[in-house]
Structures are given as structure tokens and as C-alpha cells.
Motif scaffolding. Structure first.
Motif, PDB file in Angstrom:
ATOM      1  N   VAL A  37       0.846  -1.202   0.000  1.00 28.78           N
ATOM      2  CA  VAL A  37       0.000   0.000   0.000  1.00 28.78           C
ATOM      3  C   VAL A  37       0.880   1.250   0.000  1.00 28.78           C
ATOM      4  CG1 VAL A  37      -1.740   1.327   1.274  1.00 28.78           C
ATOM      5  CG2 VAL A  37      -1.844  -1.175   1.243  1.00 28.78           C
ATOM      6  N   LYS A  38       0.542   2.199  -0.845  1.00 29.00           N
ATOM      7  CA  LYS A  38       1.182   3.509  -0.830  1.00 29.00           C
ATOM      8  C   LYS A  38       0.272   4.492  -0.096  1.00 29.00           C
ATOM      9  CE  LYS A  38       3.712   2.953  -5.185  1.00 29.00           C
ATOM     10  NZ  LYS A  38       3.935   3.504  -6.548  1.00 29.00           N
ATOM     11  N   VAL A  39       0.835   5.239   0.851  1.00 27.63           N
ATOM     12  CA  VAL A  39       0.081   6.222   1.625  1.00 27.63           C
ATOM     13  C   VAL A  39       0.641   7.609   1.322  1.00 27.63           C
ATOM     14  CG1 VAL A  39      -0.584   7.014   3.919  1.00 27.63           C
ATOM     15  CG2 VAL A  39      -0.454   4.557   3.434  1.00 27.63           C
ATOM     16  N   PHE A  40      -0.251   8.496   0.848  1.00 29.94           N
ATOM     17  CA  PHE A  40       0.132   9.845   0.466  1.00 29.94           C
ATOM     18  C   PHE A  40      -0.493  10.871   1.404  1.00 29.94           C
ATOM     19  CE2 PHE A  40       0.226   7.302  -3.392  1.00 29.94           C
ATOM     20  CZ  PHE A  40       1.392   7.702  -4.036  1.00 29.94           C
ATOM     21  N   ASP A  41       0.241  11.920   1.697  1.00 29.97           N
ATOM     22  CA  ASP A  41      -0.313  13.132   2.296  1.00 29.97           C
ATOM     23  C   ASP A  41      -0.800  14.003   1.144  1.00 29.97           C
ATOM     24  OD1 ASP A  41      -0.201  14.948   4.960  1.00 29.97           O
ATOM     25  OD2 ASP A  41       0.213  16.172   3.189  1.00 29.97           O
ATOM     26  N   GLY A  50     -10.100  27.821   1.148  1.00 32.54           N
ATOM     27  CA  GLY A  50      -8.829  27.214   1.484  1.00 32.54           C
ATOM     28  C   GLY A  50      -8.589  25.874   0.813  1.00 32.54           C
ATOM     29  N   ARG A  51      -7.792  25.046   1.473  1.00 32.92           N
ATOM     30  CA  ARG A  51      -7.443  23.728   0.950  1.00 32.92           C
ATOM     31  C   ARG A  51      -7.828  22.651   1.950  1.00 32.92           C
ATOM     32  NH1 ARG A  51      -4.684  23.671  -3.607  1.00 32.92           N
ATOM     33  NH2 ARG A  51      -3.776  21.593  -3.268  1.00 32.92           N
ATOM     34  N   VAL A  52      -8.173  21.504   1.416  1.00 32.21           N
ATOM     35  CA  VAL A  52      -8.559  20.339   2.208  1.00 32.21           C
ATOM     36  C   VAL A  52      -7.319  19.483   2.445  1.00 32.21           C
ATOM     37  CG1 VAL A  52     -10.075  18.329   2.333  1.00 32.21           C
ATOM     38  CG2 VAL A  52     -10.826  20.387   1.103  1.00 32.21           C
ATOM     39  N   THR A  53      -7.093  19.101   3.694  1.00 28.30           N
ATOM     40  CA  THR A  53      -5.969  18.226   4.023  1.00 28.30           C
ATOM     41  C   THR A  53      -6.470  16.797   4.188  1.00 28.30           C
ATOM     42  OG1 THR A  53      -6.279  18.903   6.341  1.00 28.30           O
ATOM     43  CG2 THR A  53      -4.548  20.004   5.098  1.00 28.30           C
ATOM     44  N   GLY A  54      -5.648  15.834   3.782  1.00 26.56           N
ATOM     45  CA  GLY A  54      -6.101  14.459   3.871  1.00 26.56           C
ATOM     46  C   GLY A  54      -5.007  13.447   3.603  1.00 26.56           C
ATOM     47  N   PHE A  55      -5.416  12.180   3.607  1.00 28.35           N
ATOM     48  CA  PHE A  55      -4.564  11.051   3.220  1.00 28.35           C
ATOM     49  C   PHE A  55      -5.190  10.360   2.021  1.00 28.35           C
ATOM     50  CE2 PHE A  55      -3.575  10.731   7.962  1.00 28.35           C
ATOM     51  CZ  PHE A  55      -2.305  11.272   7.842  1.00 28.35           C
ATOM     52  N   LEU A  56      -4.359   9.769   1.207  1.00 23.80           N
ATOM     53  CA  LEU A  56      -4.781   8.939   0.085  1.00 23.80           C
ATOM     54  C   LEU A  56      -4.019   7.629   0.174  1.00 23.80           C
ATOM     55  CD1 LEU A  56      -6.172   8.628  -2.796  1.00 23.80           C
ATOM     56  CD2 LEU A  56      -4.026   9.566  -3.721  1.00 23.80           C
ATOM     57  N   THR A  57      -4.731   6.502   0.181  1.00 23.85           N
ATOM     58  CA  THR A  57      -4.085   5.195   0.169  1.00 23.85           C
ATOM     59  C   THR A  57      -4.396   4.508  -1.155  1.00 23.85           C
ATOM     60  OG1 THR A  57      -5.957   4.057   1.227  1.00 23.85           O
ATOM     61  CG2 THR A  57      -4.253   4.973   2.675  1.00 23.85           C
ATOM     62  N   VAL A  58      -3.359   3.941  -1.772  1.00 23.06           N
ATOM     63  CA  VAL A  58      -3.483   3.349  -3.102  1.00 23.06           C
ATOM     64  C   VAL A  58      -2.764   2.000  -3.119  1.00 23.06           C
ATOM     65  CG1 VAL A  58      -3.056   3.689  -5.575  1.00 23.06           C
ATOM     66  CG2 VAL A  58      -3.442   5.678  -4.101  1.00 23.06           C
ATOM     67  N   ALA A  85      -8.304   2.105   6.345  1.00 26.47           N
ATOM     68  CA  ALA A  85      -8.138   2.351   4.913  1.00 26.47           C
ATOM     69  C   ALA A  85      -7.047   1.464   4.330  1.00 26.47           C
ATOM     70  CB  ALA A  85      -7.811   3.822   4.670  1.00 26.47           C
ATOM     71  N   GLN A  86      -6.016   1.168   5.123  1.00 24.80           N
ATOM     72  CA  GLN A  86      -4.950   0.303   4.622  1.00 24.80           C
ATOM     73  C   GLN A  86      -5.428  -1.136   4.456  1.00 24.80           C
ATOM     74  OE1 GLN A  86      -0.845   1.347   6.279  1.00 24.80           O
ATOM     75  NE2 GLN A  86      -2.186   2.587   7.596  1.00 24.80           N
ATOM     76  N   VAL A  94      -8.916   2.140  -3.439  1.00 26.57           N
ATOM     77  CA  VAL A  94      -8.267   3.437  -3.251  1.00 26.57           C
ATOM     78  C   VAL A  94      -9.104   4.231  -2.256  1.00 26.57           C
ATOM     79  CG1 VAL A  94      -7.481   5.560  -4.372  1.00 26.57           C
ATOM     80  CG2 VAL A  94      -7.342   3.375  -5.595  1.00 26.57           C
ATOM     81  N   CYS A  95      -8.467   4.824  -1.234  1.00 23.23           N
ATOM     82  CA  CYS A  95      -9.204   5.463  -0.150  1.00 23.23           C
ATOM     83  C   CYS A  95      -8.732   6.891   0.082  1.00 23.23           C
ATOM     84  CB  CYS A  95      -9.031   4.681   1.156  1.00 23.23           C
ATOM     85  SG  CYS A  95      -9.512   2.937   1.048  1.00 23.23           S
ATOM     86  N   VAL A  96      -9.694   7.769   0.421  1.00 25.06           N
ATOM     87  CA  VAL A  96      -9.399   9.154   0.777  1.00 25.06           C
ATOM     88  C   VAL A  96      -9.989   9.445   2.145  1.00 25.06           C
ATOM     89  CG1 VAL A  96      -9.744  11.590   0.211  1.00 25.06           C
ATOM     90  CG2 VAL A  96      -9.370   9.942  -1.617  1.00 25.06           C
ATOM     91  N   MET A  97      -9.195  10.027   3.028  1.00 25.27           N
ATOM     92  CA  MET A  97      -9.620  10.481   4.354  1.00 25.27           C
ATOM     93  C   MET A  97      -9.291  11.961   4.453  1.00 25.27           C
ATOM     94  SD  MET A  97      -7.482   7.336   5.570  1.00 25.27           S
ATOM     95  CE  MET A  97      -7.030   7.305   3.829  1.00 25.27           C
ATOM     96  N   ILE A  98     -10.266  12.808   4.813  1.00 24.57           N
ATOM     97  CA  ILE A  98     -10.003  14.239   4.882  1.00 24.57           C
ATOM     98  C   ILE A  98     -10.259  14.776   6.294  1.00 24.57           C
ATOM     99  CG2 ILE A  98     -10.673  14.492   2.457  1.00 24.57           C
ATOM    100  CD1 ILE A  98     -13.156  16.095   3.523  1.00 24.57           C
ATOM    101  N   ASP A  99      -9.712  15.965   6.546  1.00 29.10           N
ATOM    102  CA  ASP A  99     -10.019  16.736   7.748  1.00 29.10           C
ATOM    103  C   ASP A  99     -11.180  17.682   7.447  1.00 29.10           C
ATOM    104  OD1 ASP A  99      -7.864  15.803   9.396  1.00 29.10           O
ATOM    105  OD2 ASP A  99      -6.494  17.115   8.293  1.00 29.10           O
TER     106      ASP A  99
END
Length: 303
Positions: A37-41, A50-58, A85-86, A94-99
Motif C-alpha cells: 500500500v502507498k500512503v500519500f499526504d 482554502g485547501r482540504v488536508t487528507g490522506f490517500l491510500t493506493v 483504509a490500509q 483506493v481510499c481518501v480520508m479528509i479533515d
């Protein structure tokens, strides 16, 4: 009971409209790769502010996978669902988690008190839902995602927002609502000492006035219009609300639903709750490695 907001569903749903053609402007940085699994900020542009902060797992292995968006509980943040998500990513998703806006760092942070500033609080909740819809956009455009197999999982506030998404976001094929309530009217009857003291300090009239405004984002106004199958997961030992509130939430939804109960509190930390929703999502989004598996095999999918 307090007066209800006199808005029809089309007016309520219109609150969550946005320009889906506007650039997402995604920025991502690889944090780590582990267990396939690749985990991205990540960050991306919010249509509101503004901008949305989150993680992306692929999944590290190339392919075309279903996609999942996660909504954390109110005071939490994007980290709540990163371990789960992992699991999905190892199985092939593929998963997205946001704040939400009130958990983002400066300069994108914004918050409001539900009772002292209900109009602002509603605006931020609407932004949170719109930003979740943009996460669906992100998945739908991702080269590793099969856009015909998209789902959502949300806990507490995330379940409130999931109830809204189930009605306004037609691309979702499965929605999990964990430890949610139909609206915030439970504040009028909750017996936890801290809530009782807060209610006495604040005043019932002020709370009722705020609840009328907050009704614009009450999940119970949206789940009757759900366009996707729903899984409700409830805790039998909630502190501030009881079975009647939770049953009112589930009963408002269409017939295409499953309702499960657990002997735990609001955290829903019963391992069976994790196993149940993993299997349910596996069936709904056709993730074969998740269907009909026991918890032990779910947790060891990298083997």
C-alpha cells in the motif's frame, strides 16, 4: 420538541451544490509504502475556502479498483480511519480520508460553536460535506479507480454527513453510517452531568433556537432520499442518546439498509463492527478479498 425548519428536500439538497468542473489542484507527497500500500499526504482546493488536508491510500500493484471516502467523528481528524483504509487498500481499493474545516491547520482552519454561532456552524458543516463530495471527484478522476464502484464510511459527525451524502451524492454505491443520530435534539434530553450543566448555563430557549437552524444539516432530513444501500452500525451503550434516537435514524431510511448493534460505546471499538463493515463494503463494491472473511483473515490480507 422544537419547531422544524420549513424547507423542502430540493432546497436542502441545493445547499451542497458546487462547481464540479473547477480544478481540484491536488498536491500529494508519498509518506510511506508498506504491505503493498502507498500512503500519500494530500491537499486539494475546497470550493468553499482554502485547501482540504487528507490522506490517500493506493494499492501498490497497478489496477482498476473501487474507491472509498471516509468521514471522521467531530473532534477527530483524518487519522481516525488510516489503519482501516490500509485494510481496504491491501484488498484492492483506493481510499481518501479528509479533515473537516475545524480540524485543519492554519491558514485553512475555521470553527464555530453550534449554539452560539449556529449559522456559521451550519456553513462549516455544509463545507465539510462539499469537501467530501470533492473527495468523491478526486476518486472518480483517479487513474486507479473504477468510478462505478464508489463508497463512503463515516463515524458520528461522519455519519451525519454520510446521511446527507447518501441523498445528494448519486455516485455512491454503498454508505456506512457508524454511531450516528438523526439530529441534535438529543441535547435537550441527555442526562450526562456535563451536558446537563451546559444546558443549564446556556438556556433551553437558546438551544432550541439553534437547533432550528442546525436542522438544515440534520441527517434525518436526507436519509429518506438515500440513493444507495446503507449500513447502520449502532452502539448499545451510548452516553448521550438512547436506542429510540438511533432507531428513528434507521427507520427514516429506505428499505435498502442493514442495521447492526454492538455492546460497546460511541467509539464502536468492538472488533466485530470492523469485520462486519469490511465484509459489507466488500459485497457492495465487489471486493472479492473482503467478502465473507473472518476478522483474522481481514487483518492479514497482506499475507
Amino acid at each position: 420538541m422544537f419547531p422544524l425548519l420549513a424547507l423542502a428536500f430540493p432546497e436542502l439538497a441545493a445547499q451542497f451544490s458546487y462547481d464540479s468542473a473547477s480544478p481540484l489542484d491536488v498536491e500529494q507527497k508519498l509518506l510511506f509504502e508498506r504491505g503493498g500500500v502507498k500512503v500519500f499526504d494530500i491537499t486539494y482546493a475546497s470550493p468553499k475556502s482554502g485547501r482540504v488536508t487528507g490522506f490517500l491510500t493506493v494499492p501498490a500493484k497497478p489496477g482498476k479498483y473501487p474507491g472509498l471516502v471516509f468521514g471522521h467523528w467531530g473532534p477527530g481528524n483524518r487519522t481516525e480511519f488510516l489503519p482501516e483504509a490500509q485494510i481496504y487498500a491491501r484488498a484492492g481499493a483506493v481510499c481518501v480520508m479528509i479533515d473537516y474545516p475545524w480540524t485543519r491547520p492554519a491558514p485553512w482552519h475555521a470553527d464555530a460553536d453550534d449554539v452560539d454561532e449556529p449559522e456559521k456552524a451550519v456553513a462549516l458543516q455544509i463545507q465539510a460535506v462539499v469537501d467530501l463530495r470533492r473527495a468523491v471527484d478526486l476518486l472518480a478522476a483517479h487513474p486507479a479507480v473504477d468510478a462505478s464502484r464508489l463508497g463512503y464510511i463515516g463515524h458520528s459527525y461522519g455519519a451525519q454527513f454520510g446521511g446527507i451524502l447518501s441523498a445528494v451524492e448519486k455516485r455512491l454505491k454503498a454508505v456506512v453510517l457508524m454511531a450516528g443520530v438523526p439530529d441534535e435534539s438529543f441535547l435537550l434530553a441527555a442526562t450526562q452531568p456535563g451536558v446537563v450543566r451546559w444546558r443549564e448555563r446556556t438556556g433551553i430557549d437558546k438551544i432550541k433556537a439553534a437547533l432550528v437552524i442546525l436542522r438544515r444539516t440534520a441527517a434525518v432530513e436526507y436519509v429518506p432520499h438515500a440513493a444507495s444501500p446503507l449500513l447502520f452500525q449502532f452502539a448499545r451503550h451510548e452516553v448521550n442518546y438512547g436506542a429510540a434516537q438511533m432507531e428513528r435514524f434507521a427507520n427514516a431510511a429506505p428499505a435498502s439498509k442493514e442495521v447492526l448493534w454492538y455492546d460497546t460505546g460511541h467509539e464502536l471499538n468492538d472488533p466485530r463492527a470492523l469485520a462486519d463493515r469490511v465484509r459489507w463494503i466488500g459485497r457492495q463494491l465487489r471486493i472479492r478479498r473482503l467478502t465473507n472473511r473472518r476478522l483474522g483473515s481481514i487483518l492479514s490480507l497482506d499475507n
